[in-house]
Design a protein around this motif. Structure first.
Motif, PDB file in Angstrom:
ATOM      1  N   LEU A 136       0.829  -1.204   0.000  1.00  0.00           N
ATOM      2  CA  LEU A 136       0.000   0.000   0.000  1.00  0.00           C
ATOM      3  C   LEU A 136       0.866   1.257   0.000  1.00  0.00           C
ATOM      4  CD1 LEU A 136      -2.736  -1.072   2.585  1.00  0.00           C
ATOM      5  CD2 LEU A 136      -3.072  -0.715   0.131  1.00  0.00           C
ATOM      6  N   ARG A 137       1.877   1.248   0.845  1.00  0.00           N
ATOM      7  CA  ARG A 137       2.755   2.418   0.931  1.00  0.00           C
ATOM      8  C   ARG A 137       3.466   2.670  -0.402  1.00  0.00           C
ATOM      9  NH1 ARG A 137       5.783   5.631   4.464  1.00  0.00           N
ATOM     10  NH2 ARG A 137       4.895   4.709   6.372  1.00  0.00           N
ATOM     11  N   THR A 138       3.970   1.597  -1.019  1.00  0.00           N
ATOM     12  CA  THR A 138       4.697   1.737  -2.285  1.00  0.00           C
ATOM     13  C   THR A 138       3.843   2.414  -3.335  1.00  0.00           C
ATOM     14  OG1 THR A 138       6.054  -0.213  -1.852  1.00  0.00           O
ATOM     15  CG2 THR A 138       5.838   0.481  -4.144  1.00  0.00           C
ATOM     16  N   PHE A 139       2.579   2.012  -3.426  1.00  0.00           N
ATOM     17  CA  PHE A 139       1.704   2.629  -4.421  1.00  0.00           C
ATOM     18  C   PHE A 139       1.304   4.048  -4.040  1.00  0.00           C
ATOM     19  CE2 PHE A 139      -2.691   3.738  -5.519  1.00  0.00           C
ATOM     20  CZ  PHE A 139      -2.501   3.964  -6.874  1.00  0.00           C
ATOM     21  N   LEU A 140       0.882   4.230  -2.792  1.00  0.00           N
ATOM     22  CA  LEU A 140       0.349   5.536  -2.388  1.00  0.00           C
ATOM     23  C   LEU A 140       1.416   6.623  -2.397  1.00  0.00           C
ATOM     24  CD1 LEU A 140      -2.045   4.435   0.494  1.00  0.00           C
ATOM     25  CD2 LEU A 140      -2.652   5.100  -1.844  1.00  0.00           C
ATOM     26  N   GLU A 141       2.651   6.250  -2.165  1.00  0.00           N
ATOM     27  CA  GLU A 141       3.708   7.263  -2.115  1.00  0.00           C
ATOM     28  C   GLU A 141       4.016   7.877  -3.476  1.00  0.00           C
ATOM     29  OE1 GLU A 141       6.983   5.435  -0.062  1.00  0.00           O
ATOM     30  OE2 GLU A 141       6.339   6.250   1.872  1.00  0.00           O
ATOM     31  N   VAL A 142       3.536   7.277  -4.547  1.00  0.00           N
ATOM     32  CA  VAL A 142       3.757   7.877  -5.874  1.00  0.00           C
ATOM     33  C   VAL A 142       2.599   8.788  -6.275  1.00  0.00           C
ATOM     34  CG1 VAL A 142       5.122   5.883  -6.581  1.00  0.00           C
ATOM     35  CG2 VAL A 142       2.696   5.988  -7.202  1.00  0.00           C
ATOM     36  N   GLN A 143       1.596   8.886  -5.417  1.00  0.00           N
ATOM     37  CA  GLN A 143       0.476   9.787  -5.685  1.00  0.00           C
ATOM     38  C   GLN A 143       0.839  11.199  -5.221  1.00  0.00           C
ATOM     39  OE1 GLN A 143      -2.315   8.468  -7.315  1.00  0.00           O
ATOM     40  NE2 GLN A 143      -0.953   6.686  -7.358  1.00  0.00           N
ATOM     41  N   ASP A 144       0.676  12.159  -6.104  1.00  0.00           N
ATOM     42  CA  ASP A 144       1.074  13.532  -5.784  1.00  0.00           C
ATOM     43  C   ASP A 144       0.288  14.137  -4.626  1.00  0.00           C
ATOM     44  OD1 ASP A 144       2.956  13.500  -7.785  1.00  0.00           O
ATOM     45  OD2 ASP A 144       1.656  14.430  -9.273  1.00  0.00           O
ATOM     46  N   ASP A 145      -0.951  13.689  -4.446  1.00  0.00           N
ATOM     47  CA  ASP A 145      -1.812  14.333  -3.451  1.00  0.00           C
ATOM     48  C   ASP A 145      -2.051  13.478  -2.211  1.00  0.00           C
ATOM     49  OD1 ASP A 145      -3.231  12.445  -4.887  1.00  0.00           O
ATOM     50  OD2 ASP A 145      -5.113  13.563  -4.833  1.00  0.00           O
ATOM     51  N   ILE A 146      -1.305  12.380  -2.059  1.00  0.00           N
ATOM     52  CA  ILE A 146      -1.485  11.489  -0.912  1.00  0.00           C
ATOM     53  C   ILE A 146      -0.143  11.264  -0.228  1.00  0.00           C
ATOM     54  CG2 ILE A 146      -2.118   9.152  -0.160  1.00  0.00           C
ATOM     55  CD1 ILE A 146      -4.118   9.060  -2.472  1.00  0.00           C
ATOM     56  N   GLU A 147      -0.142  11.328   1.091  1.00  0.00           N
ATOM     57  CA  GLU A 147       1.082  11.124   1.871  1.00  0.00           C
ATOM     58  C   GLU A 147       0.813  10.101   2.968  1.00  0.00           C
ATOM     59  OE1 GLU A 147       4.080  13.629   4.862  1.00  0.00           O
ATOM     60  OE2 GLU A 147       2.254  14.557   4.074  1.00  0.00           O
ATOM     61  N   VAL A 148       1.580   9.029   2.997  1.00  0.00           N
ATOM     62  CA  VAL A 148       1.470   8.038   4.071  1.00  0.00           C
ATOM     63  C   VAL A 148       2.256   8.554   5.270  1.00  0.00           C
ATOM     64  CG1 VAL A 148       1.958   5.674   4.788  1.00  0.00           C
ATOM     65  CG2 VAL A 148       1.217   6.136   2.434  1.00  0.00           C
ATOM     66  N   VAL A 149       1.546   8.842   6.351  1.00  0.00           N
ATOM     67  CA  VAL A 149       2.204   9.454   7.513  1.00  0.00           C
ATOM     68  C   VAL A 149       2.581   8.443   8.585  1.00  0.00           C
ATOM     69  CG1 VAL A 149       1.124  11.690   7.148  1.00  0.00           C
ATOM     70  CG2 VAL A 149      -0.035   9.994   8.581  1.00  0.00           C
ATOM     71  N   GLY A 150       2.093   7.206   8.460  1.00  0.00           N
ATOM     72  CA  GLY A 150       2.438   6.224   9.471  1.00  0.00           C
ATOM     73  C   GLY A 150       1.786   4.881   9.223  1.00  0.00           C
ATOM     74  N   GLU A 151       2.175   3.885  10.042  1.00  0.00           N
ATOM     75  CA  GLU A 151       1.654   2.532   9.943  1.00  0.00           C
ATOM     76  C   GLU A 151       1.382   1.995  11.343  1.00  0.00           C
ATOM     77  OE1 GLU A 151       4.161  -0.093   7.744  1.00  0.00           O
ATOM     78  OE2 GLU A 151       4.664   1.398   6.212  1.00  0.00           O
ATOM     79  N   ALA A 152       0.513   0.990  11.399  1.00  0.00           N
ATOM     80  CA  ALA A 152       0.246   0.293  12.656  1.00  0.00           C
ATOM     81  C   ALA A 152      -0.084  -1.153  12.338  1.00  0.00           C
ATOM     82  CB  ALA A 152      -0.899   0.957  13.423  1.00  0.00           C
ATOM     83  N   GLY A 153       0.279  -2.068  13.267  1.00  0.00           N
ATOM     84  CA  GLY A 153       0.091  -3.486  13.031  1.00  0.00           C
ATOM     85  C   GLY A 153      -1.123  -4.100  13.687  1.00  0.00           C
ATOM     86  N   ASP A 154      -1.869  -3.327  14.463  1.00  0.00           N
ATOM     87  CA  ASP A 154      -3.109  -3.830  15.066  1.00  0.00           C
ATOM     88  C   ASP A 154      -3.994  -2.649  15.431  1.00  0.00           C
ATOM     89  OD1 ASP A 154      -2.413  -2.846  17.732  1.00  0.00           O
ATOM     90  OD2 ASP A 154      -1.047  -4.558  17.867  1.00  0.00           O
TER      91      ASP A 154
END
Length: 220
Positions: free
Chosen positions: A27-45
């Motif tokens: 998900l991060r790999t794809f979303l990080e190439v979107q100009d208007d979307i920024e992945v700010v963090g992750e969680a495992g549960d």
């Protein structure tokens, strides 16, 4: 002429909550190439997801349903108890469709399947961020077929004509901004109308309002 980089302030800030690291990485790999979307963090549960959502205050949370410990639905309920403003997009599989209804009741803005096309995923994130509710027809039917579908003990007769117009546009999936444009109102006024509608009909959120409108013939 060089391209202007997107203003970070206008980017949609996304938090990924899934117990599978491979899924999060994809998900991060794809979303990080979107100009208007920024992945700010992750969680495992779910528990970590709630904590990270409170810390990072993302615009949208991509939330898995089945996770060890606190699952996605319980995490949703916790975020609503905390009045966290993030809009939650459930990520589920076809075989888990039965979990979508309780997730929507817990406050999700919609859902996508885990095999969703990447571009469709980005579109879904933009849509819920804009205030839309994402409902597939079969899920709307499942919600409406239940005795308590949509909740609400109020009656449409308690609404003003303007509130009925706003409710109809909510059922059409319009955001507050779009409703304001359609009715030539300010967004602040629309927000007031939405709050009044939820209060009068004893509804918890826009998803329930949309379903109530469909059930009572107020949808367009």
């Amino acid at each position: 002429m060089a391209e202007t980089a997107p203003d970070p302030k206008t980017r949609i800030r996304v938090l990924l909550v899934d117990d599978h690291q491979v899924v999060r990485r994809g998900l991060r790999t794809f979303l990080e190439v979107q100009d208007d979307i920024e992945v700010v963090g992750e969680a495992g549960d779910g528990a970590e997801g709630v904590a990270r959502a409170e810390e990072l205050r993302p615009d949208v949370v991509l939330m898995d349903v089945k996770m060890p410990g606190m699952d996605g639905i319980e995490a949703l309920r916790k975020l609503r108890e905390l009045a966290n403003p993030a809009r939650v997009l459930i990520v589920t599989s076809f075989t888990e469709q039965r979990t979508v209804v309780p997730a929507l009741r817990a406050g999700a803005s919609g859902y996508v399947y885990k095999d969703v096309d990447p571009e469709a995923l980005a579109g879904a994130i933009r849509s819920v961020h804009a205030g839309h509710v994402l409902l597939q027809p079969e899920v709307a039917v499942a919600l409406l077929s239940q005795d308590d579908a949509g909740g609400g003990t109020g009656r449409s007769g308690t609404l003003t004509e303007r509130e009925r117009e706003v409710l109809g546009l909510i059922a059409d999936g319009r955001s507050n901004r779009e409703i304001a444009r359609a009715l030539v109102l300010s967004e602040k006024t629309v927000k007031t109308h939405v709050s009044n509608i939820l209060m009068k009909l004893d509804l918890a959120d826009r998803t329930q309002a949309a379903l109530w409108a469909v059930r009572h013939g107020l949808a367009g």
